[in-house]
Design an enzyme around this catalytic site. Structure first.
Site, PDB file in Angstrom:
ATOM      1  N   GLU A  85     -13.888  -8.724  35.133  1.00  0.00           N
ATOM      2  CA  GLU A  85     -12.532  -8.193  34.927  1.00  0.00           C
ATOM      3  C   GLU A  85     -12.632  -6.945  34.060  1.00  0.00           C
ATOM      4  O   GLU A  85     -13.285  -6.966  33.015  1.00  0.00           O
ATOM      5  CB  GLU A  85     -11.655  -9.197  34.165  1.00  0.00           C
ATOM      6  CG  GLU A  85     -11.225 -10.425  34.921  1.00  0.00           C
ATOM      7  CD  GLU A  85      -9.988 -10.214  35.799  1.00  0.00           C
ATOM      8  OE1 GLU A  85      -9.473  -9.071  35.879  1.00  0.00           O
ATOM      9  OE2 GLU A  85      -9.559 -11.210  36.415  1.00  0.00           O
ATOM     10  N   HIS A 125     -11.381  -7.180  44.173  1.00  0.00           N
ATOM     11  CA  HIS A 125     -10.622  -8.380  44.514  1.00  0.00           C
ATOM     12  C   HIS A 125      -9.715  -8.123  45.717  1.00  0.00           C
ATOM     13  O   HIS A 125      -9.551  -8.963  46.579  1.00  0.00           O
ATOM     14  CB  HIS A 125      -9.793  -8.826  43.297  1.00  0.00           C
ATOM     15  CG  HIS A 125      -9.379 -10.264  43.349  1.00  0.00           C
ATOM     16  ND1 HIS A 125      -8.521 -10.807  42.423  1.00  0.00           N
ATOM     17  CD2 HIS A 125      -9.686 -11.277  44.214  1.00  0.00           C
ATOM     18  CE1 HIS A 125      -8.334 -12.087  42.720  1.00  0.00           C
ATOM     19  NE2 HIS A 125      -9.031 -12.395  43.800  1.00  0.00           N
TER      20      HIS A 125
HETATM   21 ZN    ZN Z   1      -8.420 -10.110  40.426  1.00  0.00          ZN
END
Ligand code: ZN
Length: 242
Positions: A85, A125
């Site tokens: 992330e 993602h």
């Molecule tokens: Zn994500």
């Protein structure tokens, strides 16, 4: 230096590691990790605004970051990937901080070398969950990463293929039905042709990050040309390992 911030949400991998999944989250690392904890989710690494790296799950464990996803016929992406992330206030709708990108490049290179991850298996993602997720966002610097041997960018050569669905599918995207094809085309643009991205990831569209009313994208000449550009590069990698 890597700081530890363990999360208890993980289990055993069922596949060997062969993918790297990059996300962005609209919080700093401490807030973001707390939110993952509240949602009973996890990720291997979080890179804070200032480039500091936090590790939440050991690499040999299956962290819970990808959710329902698809890439090159793989659906249990949590089992075969490492997730990172990158903290970013606007969820990838403006430039990323160079300190973060430097940390991300160093960390990714290390992971890629240790697990021999192919550039075709380095994704955002939104590439693997195009119907649900907009991250890491249209301003994520994929081109700069590719210049550092992380993932694929395109050059000046074109594939001779004309079938959009075949090209998207060869690259890795889900093309199972009409909605998947639209969502994957939009995700492709978010990564390779961000000028086409109009829909901002505000909260209410987070779970629907593409424009399914837009009939024009699939006929757009620039989109098709860029797809042929990228397709060529993926095919070359398959053939020659670049
Ligand atoms: Zn994500």
């Amino acid at each position: 230096m890597i700081n530890l911030y363990p999360l208890p949400y993980y289990n055993e991998r069922k596949l060997p590691i062969n993918m790297l999944v990059i996300h962005s989250m609209a919080h700093n690392a401490a807030e973001g990790i707390k939110q993952l904890e509240t949602l009973k989710l996890s990720v291997h690494y979080v890179i804070d605004y200032d480039g500091r790296i936090f590790q939440c799950v050991s690499e040999d464990k299956r962290a819970w970051h990808a959710g329902v996803s698809y890439w090159r016929k793989i659906t249990d992406i949590n089992s075969c990937s490492i997730g990172i992330e990158v903290c970013h206030r606007s969820l990838g709708q403006s430039k990323f901080n160079q300190k973060q990108i430097k940390s991300l490049i160093d960390l990714s290179r290390d992971i890629i070398n240790r697990y021999h991850i192919a550039p075709t298996m380095i994704v955002g993602h939104s590439d693997i969950a195009p119907k649900r997720k907009p991250d890491p966002g249209k301003d994520f610097p994929w081109r700069e990463l590719a210049a550092n041997n992380i993932g694929i960018w395109f050059g000046s050569r074109f594939s001779s293929e004309n079938d959009i669905i075949k090209m998207l599918s060869d690259i890795g995207y889900d093309t199972e039905d009409e909605i998947s094809i639209k969502a994957s085309s939009y995700a492709f643009c978010r990564r390779f042709l961000s000028g086409k991205i109009k829909k901002r990831p505000v909260r209410k569209v987070l779970e629907h990050p593409f424009d399914d009313e837009d009939e024009n994208l699939l006929k757009d000449k620039e989109f098709i040309k860029t797809l042929q550009n990228v397709h060529y590069q993926y095919l070359m990698y398959e053939k020659n390992g670049l």
